[in-house]
Design a protein around this motif. Structure first.
Motif, PDB file in Angstrom:
ATOM      1  N   GLU A 156       6.537  -0.124   9.836  1.00 13.83           N
ATOM      2  CA  GLU A 156       5.289  -0.292   8.929  1.00 13.83           C
ATOM      3  C   GLU A 156       3.946  -0.775   9.531  1.00 13.83           C
ATOM      4  O   GLU A 156       2.973  -0.680   9.387  1.00 13.83           O
ATOM      5  CB  GLU A 156       5.355  -0.546   7.482  1.00 13.83           C
ATOM      6  N   LEU A 200      13.032  -2.365   2.629  1.00 14.41           N
ATOM      7  CA  LEU A 200      11.819  -2.666   1.692  1.00 14.41           C
ATOM      8  C   LEU A 200      11.727  -4.318   1.810  1.00 14.41           C
ATOM      9  O   LEU A 200      10.863  -4.905   1.283  1.00 14.41           O
ATOM     10  CB  LEU A 200      12.142  -2.156   0.348  1.00 14.41           C
ATOM     11  N   TRP A 250       7.430  -4.241   2.294  1.00 13.05           N
ATOM     12  CA  TRP A 250       7.295  -4.049   0.946  1.00 13.05           C
ATOM     13  C   TRP A 250       7.628  -5.375   0.098  1.00 13.05           C
ATOM     14  O   TRP A 250       7.726  -5.239  -1.044  1.00 13.05           O
ATOM     15  CB  TRP A 250       8.304  -2.865   0.576  1.00 13.05           C
ATOM     16  N   ALA A 310       7.872  -1.595  -6.822  1.00 12.62           N
ATOM     17  CA  ALA A 310       6.987  -1.659  -5.537  1.00 12.62           C
ATOM     18  C   ALA A 310       6.641  -0.380  -4.851  1.00 12.62           C
ATOM     19  O   ALA A 310       5.563  -0.168  -4.257  1.00 12.62           O
ATOM     20  CB  ALA A 310       8.001  -2.324  -4.527  1.00 12.62           C
ATOM     21  N   LEU A 311       7.363   0.828  -5.423  1.00 11.84           N
ATOM     22  CA  LEU A 311       6.960   2.110  -4.673  1.00 11.84           C
ATOM     23  C   LEU A 311       6.077   2.941  -5.670  1.00 11.84           C
ATOM     24  O   LEU A 311       5.796   4.043  -5.407  1.00 11.84           O
ATOM     25  CB  LEU A 311       8.224   2.950  -4.495  1.00 11.84           C
ATOM     26  N   ARG A 365       2.213   0.808  -4.309  1.00 16.75           N
ATOM     27  CA  ARG A 365       1.762   1.127  -2.871  1.00 16.75           C
ATOM     28  C   ARG A 365       0.113   0.631  -2.676  1.00 16.75           C
ATOM     29  O   ARG A 365       0.164   0.220  -1.231  1.00 16.75           O
ATOM     30  CB  ARG A 365       1.955   2.617  -2.842  1.00 16.75           C
ATOM     31  N   GLN A 370       0.824  -3.039  -1.540  1.00 19.78           N
ATOM     32  CA  GLN A 370       1.526  -2.684  -0.299  1.00 19.78           C
ATOM     33  C   GLN A 370       0.560  -2.814   0.846  1.00 19.78           C
ATOM     34  O   GLN A 370       0.648  -3.237   2.119  1.00 19.78           O
ATOM     35  CB  GLN A 370       2.761  -1.879  -0.226  1.00 19.78           C
TER      36      GLN A 370
END
Length: 354
Positions: free
Chosen positions: A186, A209, A213, A253-254, A259, A262
């Motif tokens: 990422e 993650l 993340w 977190a998703l 997001r 993040q």
């Protein structure tokens, strides 16, 4: 030839353990798993008296969407470490098979192999930290079942191009699985090797993650591979790998808001990485800062050991990587917040003045 032909015959023939949660879904009176009928009397304890789903559908679906693949190509694991261990156990017979690693790189590939009784063949990166595909292919023996490629590489931060990974997969078709560890992808701005899974059944990709993340403490990772590989590893993964609070943390977190946060955190890290790349070379005692596509910098010092002790005495903990091949003068410094990075620079400059 199927990629499963590379796996251990005894694992392919294994009848996996069937947990109570796997055998029966639905219902309101759950009396099949010998769980407590009442939740614990603790904050947030509701539901913790029940075993979690072995592969939580909502989390699998979210990760599949995030990584741009079908849900049947995702195996959720306890961080990348569990996926590494599962791959080694599924494909390597003790005392017979081998893995290839390219030091300096993440140490768990070799540790997992040696725990399993597999041999470890080293195909080192070249002096610039680049993976030499020709050399690696020449180092692959008939015993090799797994080839580990870390991109961005830990601890150097360099990338391995998708073209090189695709070449390795093509050349090793029917011979070995190419396992691409993308724990830091990422931060790199590059495409994932997951895009190669459609073309090559011997490509498996590790994601986590833990880094971008911010969920290192939740231990949530994923393996992306062909459905037949995922099915094979589900035979040997423990029945309930992910605790329910960790699944809930990952789903949070998703989420849409997760997001957004993040993206902000990653952009902050990239900005600070660029600043540290600019400032560190001017600090006395710094010999070289290696280019990095990750959230850390490998820095060569005139006196790495002394610098490590000086930072530690000031309360700053970095990673001593002097034991890694070719990095006998280096420390790995994670890119922190602006204030944390200012502290690193201040301690280094004060030490040089002293």
């Amino acid at each position: 030839m199927s990629v499963l032909d590379l796996a251990r015959p005894d694992i392919r023939a294994l009848s996996p353990y069937s947990s109570a949660r796997m055998e029966a879904q639905g219902g309101t009176v759950l009396l099949n798993a010998n769980e407590s009928s009442r939740p614990p009397n603790i904050p947030g304890g509701e539901g913790l008296n029940r075993y979690p789903d072995p592969q939580p559908p909502a989390l699998v679906a979210s990760l599949a969407e995030l990584y741009g693949c079908d849900a049947d190509r995702i195996l959720v694991t306890r961080g990348s470490d569990e996926a590494i261990d599962l791959l080694v156990r599924a494909f390597c017979r003790a005392g017979q098979d081998a893995v290839v690693v390219s030091p300096p790189t993440f140490g768990m590939y070799a540790v997992s192999a040696r725990i399993q009784g597999a041999s470890v063949i080293e195909s080192p990166l070249d002096p610039t930290g680049t993976l030499d595909a020709d050399k690696l292919l020449a180092d692959v023996t008939p015993a090799v079942k797994l080839v580990f490629v870390c991109s961005p590489n830990n601890p150097t931060g360099n990338l391995v191009g998708l073209d090189d990974i695709a070449r390795l997969a093509g050349e090793l078709d029917g011979r070995a699985v190419v396992v691409v560890d993308e724990a830091y992808v990422e931060f790199s701005g590059t495409r994932s090797a997951a895009s190669l899974v459609d073309r090559h059944d011997n490509v498996a990709v590790l994601r986590t993650l833990s880094k971008a993340w911010s969920l290192a403490g939740a231990r949530v990772g994923a393996l992306i591979a062909r459905p037949e590989v995922i099915g094979l590893l589900r035979r040997i993964i423990p029945p309930y790998p992910l605790p329910s609070p960790c699944v809930d943390a990952a789903l949070g977190a998703l989420s849409y808001e997760g997001r957004r946060v993040q993206r902000h955190h990653v952009n902050e890290i990239l900005t600070e990485r660029a600043r540290m790349l600019e400032e560190l070379p001017g600090v006395p005692g710094v010999r070289e800062v290696l280019p990095s596509h990750a959230n850390f910098l490998a820095v060569r010092f005139d006196d790495a050991s002394g610098t490590y002790r000086r930072l530690l005495a000031a309360g700053v903990v970095v990673r001593d990587i002097t034991r890694y091949p070719g990095l006998g003068d280096a420390l790995r410094i994670t890119v922190g917040t602006g204030n944390e990075n200012d502290r690193v620079l201040a301690v280094l400059r004060a030490g040089a003045d002293g």
